[in-house]
Design a protein around this motif. Structure first.
Motif, mmCIF file in Angstrom:
data_model
loop_
_atom_site.group_PDB
_atom_site.id
_atom_site.type_symbol
_atom_site.label_atom_id
_atom_site.label_comp_id
_atom_site.label_asym_id
_atom_site.label_seq_id
_atom_site.Cartn_x
_atom_site.Cartn_y
_atom_site.Cartn_z
ATOM 1 N N ASP B 172 0.889 -1.302 0.228
ATOM 2 C CA ASP B 172 0.042 -0.055 0.110
ATOM 3 C C ASP B 172 0.880 1.328 0.003
ATOM 4 O OD1 ASP B 172 -3.351 0.026 1.735
ATOM 5 O OD2 ASP B 172 -2.537 0.189 -0.459
ATOM 6 N N GLU B 173 1.926 1.176 1.006
ATOM 7 C CA GLU B 173 2.686 2.503 1.000
ATOM 8 C C GLU B 173 3.711 2.235 -0.112
ATOM 9 O OE1 GLU B 173 5.465 1.929 4.153
ATOM 10 O OE2 GLU B 173 6.710 3.625 3.028
ATOM 11 N N HIS B 174 4.130 1.366 -0.728
ATOM 12 C CA HIS B 174 5.008 1.454 -1.808
ATOM 13 C C HIS B 174 4.338 1.864 -3.022
ATOM 14 C CE1 HIS B 174 8.898 0.230 -3.490
ATOM 15 N NE2 HIS B 174 8.314 0.039 -4.641
ATOM 16 N N LEU B 175 3.301 1.223 -3.332
ATOM 17 C CA LEU B 175 2.809 1.479 -4.786
ATOM 18 C C LEU B 175 2.117 2.815 -4.595
ATOM 19 C CD1 LEU B 175 1.284 -2.041 -5.519
ATOM 20 C CD2 LEU B 175 3.317 -1.023 -6.225
ATOM 21 N N ARG B 176 1.742 3.264 -3.660
ATOM 22 C CA ARG B 176 1.203 4.774 -3.589
ATOM 23 C C ARG B 176 2.303 5.696 -3.812
ATOM 24 N NH1 ARG B 176 -4.163 5.202 -1.041
ATOM 25 N NH2 ARG B 176 -4.896 3.146 -0.660
ATOM 26 N N ALA B 177 3.413 5.560 -3.214
ATOM 27 C CA ALA B 177 4.472 6.355 -3.328
ATOM 28 C C ALA B 177 5.165 6.216 -5.017
ATOM 29 C CB ALA B 177 5.671 6.057 -2.357
ATOM 30 N N ARG B 178 4.907 4.994 -5.450
ATOM 31 C CA ARG B 178 5.356 4.885 -6.965
ATOM 32 C C ARG B 178 4.522 5.497 -7.495
ATOM 33 N NH1 ARG B 178 3.936 1.329 -10.945
ATOM 34 N NH2 ARG B 178 5.482 0.678 -12.442
ATOM 35 N N ILE B 179 3.285 5.804 -7.401
ATOM 36 C CA ILE B 179 2.461 6.600 -8.430
ATOM 37 C C ILE B 179 2.957 7.940 -8.502
ATOM 38 C CG2 ILE B 179 0.049 7.332 -8.699
ATOM 39 C CD1 ILE B 179 -1.108 5.124 -7.391
ATOM 40 N N GLY B 180 3.229 8.565 -7.293
ATOM 41 C CA GLY B 180 3.879 9.849 -7.442
ATOM 42 C C GLY B 180 5.182 10.010 -8.020
ATOM 43 N N ILE B 280 -5.707 12.219 -15.463
ATOM 44 C CA ILE B 280 -4.352 11.437 -16.088
ATOM 45 C C ILE B 280 -5.156 10.101 -16.743
ATOM 46 C CG2 ILE B 280 -2.270 10.329 -15.651
ATOM 47 C CD1 ILE B 280 -1.979 12.235 -13.134
ATOM 48 N N PRO B 281 -4.926 10.301 -18.160
ATOM 49 C CA PRO B 281 -5.766 9.186 -18.967
ATOM 50 C C PRO B 281 -5.470 7.809 -18.401
ATOM 51 C CG PRO B 281 -5.077 11.120 -20.482
ATOM 52 C CD PRO B 281 -4.597 11.269 -18.896
ATOM 53 N N MET B 282 -3.953 7.737 -18.409
ATOM 54 C CA MET B 282 -3.194 6.488 -17.966
ATOM 55 C C MET B 282 -3.842 5.782 -16.675
ATOM 56 S SD MET B 282 0.880 6.536 -18.326
ATOM 57 C CE MET B 282 0.993 8.008 -17.466
ATOM 58 N N HIS B 283 -4.110 6.562 -15.636
ATOM 59 C CA HIS B 283 -4.772 6.218 -14.209
ATOM 60 C C HIS B 283 -6.092 5.793 -14.579
ATOM 61 C CE1 HIS B 283 -1.798 8.693 -11.603
ATOM 62 N NE2 HIS B 283 -1.045 8.071 -12.448
ATOM 63 N N LEU B 284 -6.707 6.542 -15.187
ATOM 64 C CA LEU B 284 -8.140 6.353 -15.360
ATOM 65 C C LEU B 284 -8.445 4.879 -16.118
ATOM 66 C CD1 LEU B 284 -10.777 7.267 -14.524
ATOM 67 C CD2 LEU B 284 -11.127 8.715 -16.636
ATOM 68 N N GLU B 285 -7.506 4.898 -17.247
ATOM 69 C CA GLU B 285 -7.683 3.459 -17.873
ATOM 70 C C GLU B 285 -7.581 2.314 -17.070
ATOM 71 O OE1 GLU B 285 -6.158 4.946 -22.197
ATOM 72 O OE2 GLU B 285 -5.878 2.758 -21.873
ATOM 73 N N ALA B 453 -5.798 3.040 -5.144
ATOM 74 C CA ALA B 453 -4.543 3.660 -4.934
ATOM 75 C C ALA B 453 -4.512 4.852 -5.771
ATOM 76 C CB ALA B 453 -3.282 2.966 -4.726
ATOM 77 N N TYR B 454 -4.699 4.570 -7.184
ATOM 78 C CA TYR B 454 -4.875 5.609 -8.223
ATOM 79 C C TYR B 454 -6.002 6.430 -8.019
ATOM 80 C CZ TYR B 454 -1.225 3.461 -10.961
ATOM 81 O OH TYR B 454 -0.034 2.775 -11.814
ATOM 82 N N ALA B 455 -6.969 5.827 -7.697
ATOM 83 C CA ALA B 455 -8.016 6.797 -7.487
ATOM 84 C C ALA B 455 -8.106 7.820 -6.369
ATOM 85 C CB ALA B 455 -9.418 6.046 -7.307
ATOM 86 N N GLU B 456 -7.578 7.291 -5.187
ATOM 87 C CA GLU B 456 -7.346 8.121 -4.008
ATOM 88 C C GLU B 456 -6.042 9.105 -4.034
ATOM 89 O OE1 GLU B 456 -6.876 5.744 -0.597
ATOM 90 O OE2 GLU B 456 -9.214 5.054 -0.576
ATOM 91 N N TYR B 457 -5.412 8.870 -5.286
ATOM 92 C CA TYR B 457 -4.087 9.693 -5.322
ATOM 93 C C TYR B 457 -4.522 11.317 -5.306
ATOM 94 C CZ TYR B 457 0.782 10.521 -5.717
ATOM 95 O OH TYR B 457 2.009 11.113 -5.426
ATOM 96 N N PHE B 458 -5.332 11.774 -5.842
ATOM 97 C CA PHE B 458 -5.672 12.996 -6.104
ATOM 98 C C PHE B 458 -6.987 13.246 -5.462
ATOM 99 C CE2 PHE B 458 -2.253 14.527 -8.119
ATOM 100 C CZ PHE B 458 -1.756 13.750 -9.147
ATOM 101 N N GLY B 459 -7.236 12.336 -4.411
ATOM 102 C CA GLY B 459 -8.673 12.783 -3.654
ATOM 103 C C GLY B 459 -9.779 12.192 -4.052
ATOM 104 N N GLY B 460 -9.689 11.267 -4.790
ATOM 105 C CA GLY B 460 -11.057 10.452 -5.378
ATOM 106 C C GLY B 460 -11.204 9.161 -4.349
#
Lengths: 423, 484
Positions: B172-180, B280-285, B453-460
């Motif tokens: 959870d921690e690692h992958l979320r950081a990776r997104i950033g 970000i299209p990549m994320h949403l896809e 993780a992707y959705a929450e990244y910017f507050g979703g």
């Protein structure tokens, strides 16, 4: 020392009679001065007439007992007892002062007064405890954290529900047992009471209850917004024949609140000629039943979303407080407006025999927004290990999910000593 | 999926694939990474990434100076982030990190840090430097593109030595950081390729530019592309239409289903399908693909493929100034109350909680830069009739590596090579390789937690409501990435 404020909700009227209360004779042997209480409340009850009943009436009543008679009986008891006690109290109060300063008589007087308070408060408690608690919570919000308030309310309300369930269940069972057509061990398929075990209706049919709540909600909405308002249709789908054991009044309250919220939001947000329908889905599985209420009423405002399940409210606090204050008055009028038991939508008709504060709350006009419908519904839902969840599609609508355990084998959810002591 | 090459292509600069990577490996400078380097960098607080950061350098094409700013900004963030990842990996049990797959990932991070160390204490002030730096970024993105699938395999192999809960907590921690981290790098790359000064330079200096047009035609191509692609700021599409992404994902997942099951569920879109948001299209896809995979599979296995899956698109209105202020205050309070990773339906002020700043209080008070105006967002509800999620499975829904595929299929996954054999899904998705590492993820149980993780990244966020015996409702809420 004058001990005046015995009742927490007493309005203190300090008058010049304070001076008159000083004892002029030697202090009574126990050193106590009888308390002075404002007598305006007592006056009201003293003015009522007692309605005596005869043995013939009692016998006849019991022999042909049915729902409506039982209700009358309960109400009679509820009103009659405090009236009679009030009369006796007034008798005692008008005795010479030296009589009451006697410790024994004073003791009896106190006991009677306590009894009077108890019985008198039954209707008040019945109907206003919940709004009063809610008001109190809103008022102390500056000094007590929202979380703590919520924990307190949850504990209190859960306990209240449990006491009522236990007590009312016993009374209902007791009554069934003593009823003339109850034969030990013999089951009669005819009597509708067989589907009831005390307060619990074994065959709650979700579809019927939803339809009933919908009718009621629609009526109330029409009353508030005028007869020409276009109401959204309520469309049922899913497993419509599902039945499960539950206490109907609880279910009616929860569904009533959810449907009211939905209807109101659709009418207010959309307010057009063709309001989008509200979809209710009933879904049964082996162990539980889920009821989903889905509306297109615009969803929940972002600013109140964090406070949705809390009794400690946010931006609309003052308005809620004001509205809650109107409920006690409302409760009084509800007594008169209560539907006759023969009406299909009367709460008396569903086996719920003792009337409830829930019913009066449910009957409030739609524009009286109290802000406690959802947290209350959740407490009721969780009481038998169910759940209530809400998902909001901001700007579009809301989906509410009520999950009910079907087997009836789940224990009531109470606040245990451990949870209460935990930080 | 909008990969790096696609962005470059969009901007009129077709990147020939092999030369770039070979070039970069040859020309990239590295410096040895010592333990003290890692310790020093890891002790720095992480800058919580905000949306404004990504967009603050301006609308492409960027001027030279803006490009340098972007490069320097990226440079200021990445080394610390990489160091934190390395430390985090090193705190796992020895036997787990000894697993070849996990070890490879550890090595990748150390390598990437080694390519950044030469830039320590330096600022990028020349075009040559910037190009070299960009090559470093490209190498970083390329190196780590399969991290997730490799890590997944590693943890699967090492499952005897580490509990599912520990794995979830780490991932959870690692992958979320990776997104950033990835976002920062990819953003700079995309901005680089969409900026004018480079086209002239690249087309003249690139040795394999036989396919590259002459400067004049390429700049006119660029001009046309500019007009079309002006909704993009780097990897952010300010006019992203969720309906389009949904259709693309539906097509792709539908094909896989036809291949594997012989039937193909349909979708029905309702609500406001013309809605656009900045995202970000990549994320949403990625998110939508995973959610549709779940819905489609459940629908087919329940025999309900004739029932269309209903997808509702509900745009959220932007709130006014007064409400934004309340939200800001609430956000700060929430951050103080340590609500990390909580799904909430309201704007969390576009803060990167995932960066796990060492000084959360500081982050909460000082560095949160909520946008001046609360951004509009969108909620997407996916309703299927696939029978729902059983109460037992519901508990494990958000665990990494929890899947309802059986043990045999898991063994297949661990023994097969990335993108190779295995089930039907793998074969078709071999070409994927998006942010999640596409193909080899199928059935590994990463879709939901990673999607969230992707959705929450910017507050979703993502919320799942199961109606056991009927179907499932999934609520994907997205906060737009901002008004720019």
């Amino acid at each position: 020392m004058l001990n005046i404020a015995r009742r927490p909700s007493a309005h203190l009227r300090w008058t010049t009679t304070l001076l008159i209360c000083r004892p002029y004779s030697a202090p009574p042997s126990n050193g106590n001065i009888p308390p002075w209480r404002p007598s305006n409340v007592l006056d009201e009850w003293v003015q009522r007439e007692a309605h005596p009943i005869s043995l013939r009436q009692l016998t006849f009543f019991g022999r042909t007992l049915n729902e409506s008679r039982l209700l009358s009986s309960a109400n009679y008891v509820r009103l009659e007892l405090p009236t009679r006690i009030a009369h006796r109290l007034r008798n005692m109060q008008t005795l010479p002062y030296s009589a009451l300063t006697n410790e024994h008589i004073s003791h009896v007087y106190e006991a009677y007064y306590r009894a009077f308070e108890t019985f008198r408060k039954v209707p008040e408690e019945h109907l206003t405890v919940i709004p009063r608690l809610a008001m109190g919570i809103l008022e102390i919000q500056d000094s007590v954290s929202g979380d703590e308030c919520d924990r307190f309310m949850n504990t209190l309300l859960r306990s209240r529900i449990s006491r009522r369930v236990i007590a009312e269940q016993h009374l209902a069972l007791n009554e069934t047992f003593h009823s003339p057509w109850h034969f030990d061990g013999k089951k009669s398929a005819v009597a509708p009471e067989d589907e009831f075990v005390g307060e619990i209706f074994l065959k709650c049919n979700a579809k019927e209850i939803v339809e009933k709540c919908a009718r009621r909600a629609n009526e109330l909405t029409r009353k508030a917004y005028g007869p020409t308002v276009s109401l959204p249709k309520i469309v049922l789908q899913g497993h419509l024949d599902t039945t499960f054991p539950y206490i109907p009044s609880h279910l009616e309250y929860i569904l009533g609140e959810l449907l009211r919220n939905s209807i109101q939001s659709v009418v207010e947000q959309r307010g057009s000629a063709e309001p989008p329908p509200i979809e209710v889905l009933i879904c049964e599985a082996a162990q539980h039943v889920i009821i989903r209420v889905s509306d297109q009423g615009g969803g929940i405002d972002r600013e109140i979303l964090p406070y949705l399940w809390s009794f400690a409210k946010g931006p609309r606090r003052m308005k809620r407080l004001k509205n809650l204050g109107q409920v006690p008055r409302l409760a009084a009028t509800m007594q008169d407006l209560q539907l006759p038991p023969s009406h299909p939508d009367s709460t008396a008709g569903s086996g719920e025999k003792f009337g409830s504060s829930l019913a009066s709350l449910s009957g409030r006009p739609p524009d009286l927004r109290l802000g406690i419908g959802l947290p209350m519904s959740r407490i009721y839902a969780e009481y038998w290990a169910g759940s209530l969840e809400l998902h909001s599609l901001e700007g579009y609508g809301c989906d509410a999910f009520l999950q009910i355990s079907r087997l009836g084998n789940k224990n009531e959810v109470l606040s245990t000593r451990a949870t209460m002591d935990a930080v | 999926m909008l990969s790096l090459r696609a962005v470059a292509r969009h901007n009129g600069f077709p990147l020939p694939r092999p030369p770039l990577s070979r070039q970069s490996t040859r020309h990239i400078q590295t410096a040895t990474v010592t333990d003290s380097d890692i310790a020093r960098l890891a002790s720095q607080p992480l800058h919580p990434l905000t949306l404004a950061d990504l967009c603050k350098h301006g609308h492409p094409p960027l001027s030279k100076q803006a490009l340098f700013n972007s490069a320097n900004f990226t440079l200021s963030l990445l080394p610390a982030r990489l160091a934190h990842r390395i430390q985090s990996l090193r705190s796992l049990p020895y036997i787990v990190v000894a697993n070849p797959n996990v070890h490879k990932i550890h090595g990748n991070y150390v390598h990437s840090l080694s390519t950044l160390l030469p830039y320590a204490e330096r600022r990028i002030e020349t075009l040559q430097d910037e190009i070299a730096f960009t090559a470093v970024m490209a190498d970083l993105v390329h190196t780590h593109s399969n991290t997730i699938s490799i890590l997944a395999r590693g943890f699967l192999e090492a499952r005897k030595y580490i509990t599912a809960r520990e794995v979830t907590r780490f991932l959870d921690e690692h992958l979320r950081a990776r997104i950033g981290t990835r976002l920062i790098a990819e953003q700079h790359l995309a901005l680089h390729f969409s900026s004018r000064p480079h086209h002239d330079l690249h087309s003249s200096s690139s040795p394999s530019s036989s396919s590259a047009s002459s400067p004049s035609s390429s700049s006119s191509q660029q001009h046309n592309r500019d007009a079309e692609e002006s909704s993009y700021i780097g990897v952010i599409d300010t006019a992203l239409k969720p309906a389009n992404i949904i259709r693309n994902c539906e097509a792709m997942v539908g094909e896989i289903c036809e291949l594997k099951y012989g039937v193909r569920p349909t979708i029905k879109m309702v609500g406001e399908t013309e809605t656009t948001i900045a995202h970000i299209p990549m994320h949403l896809e990625y998110i939508l693909t995973e959610l549709l995979k779940n819905s489609f599979r459940a629908t087919i296995e329940a025999g309900m493929e004739r029932e269309a899956i209903e997808i509702t698109i509900a745009p959220a209105p932007a709130s006014g100034e007064a409400q934004t202020k309340t939200l800001k205050n609430k956000t700060e309070q929430m951050a103080r109350d340590d609500h990390v990773g909580v799904i909430s339906n309201y704007d969390q002020g576009s803060v990167d909680y995932a960066s796990g700043s060492n000084k959360p209080d500081q982050a909460a008070s000082g560095n949160i830069r909520a946008l001046a105006e609360s951004t509009p967002g969108v909620t997407i509800r996916i309703r299927d009739r696939g029978g729902g999620i059983s109460p037992e499975n519901l508990k494990n829904l958000w665990e990494y590596g929890f899947t309802t595929f059986n043990e045999e299929e898991i063994n297949e996954k661990t023994s097969s090579s990335a993108g190779g054999g295995g089930g039907g899904m793998d074969a078709v998705m071999a070409g994927g390789g998006g942010p999640g590492g596409g193909s080899s993820l199928a059935g590994l149980g990463y879709g939901l937690p990673l999607g969230r993780a992707y959705a929450e990244y910017f507050g979703g966020g993502i919320a799942v409501q199961s109606l056991w015996g009927w179907g499932t409702d999934v609520y994907l809420s997205l906060r737009g990435v901002g008004r720019v």
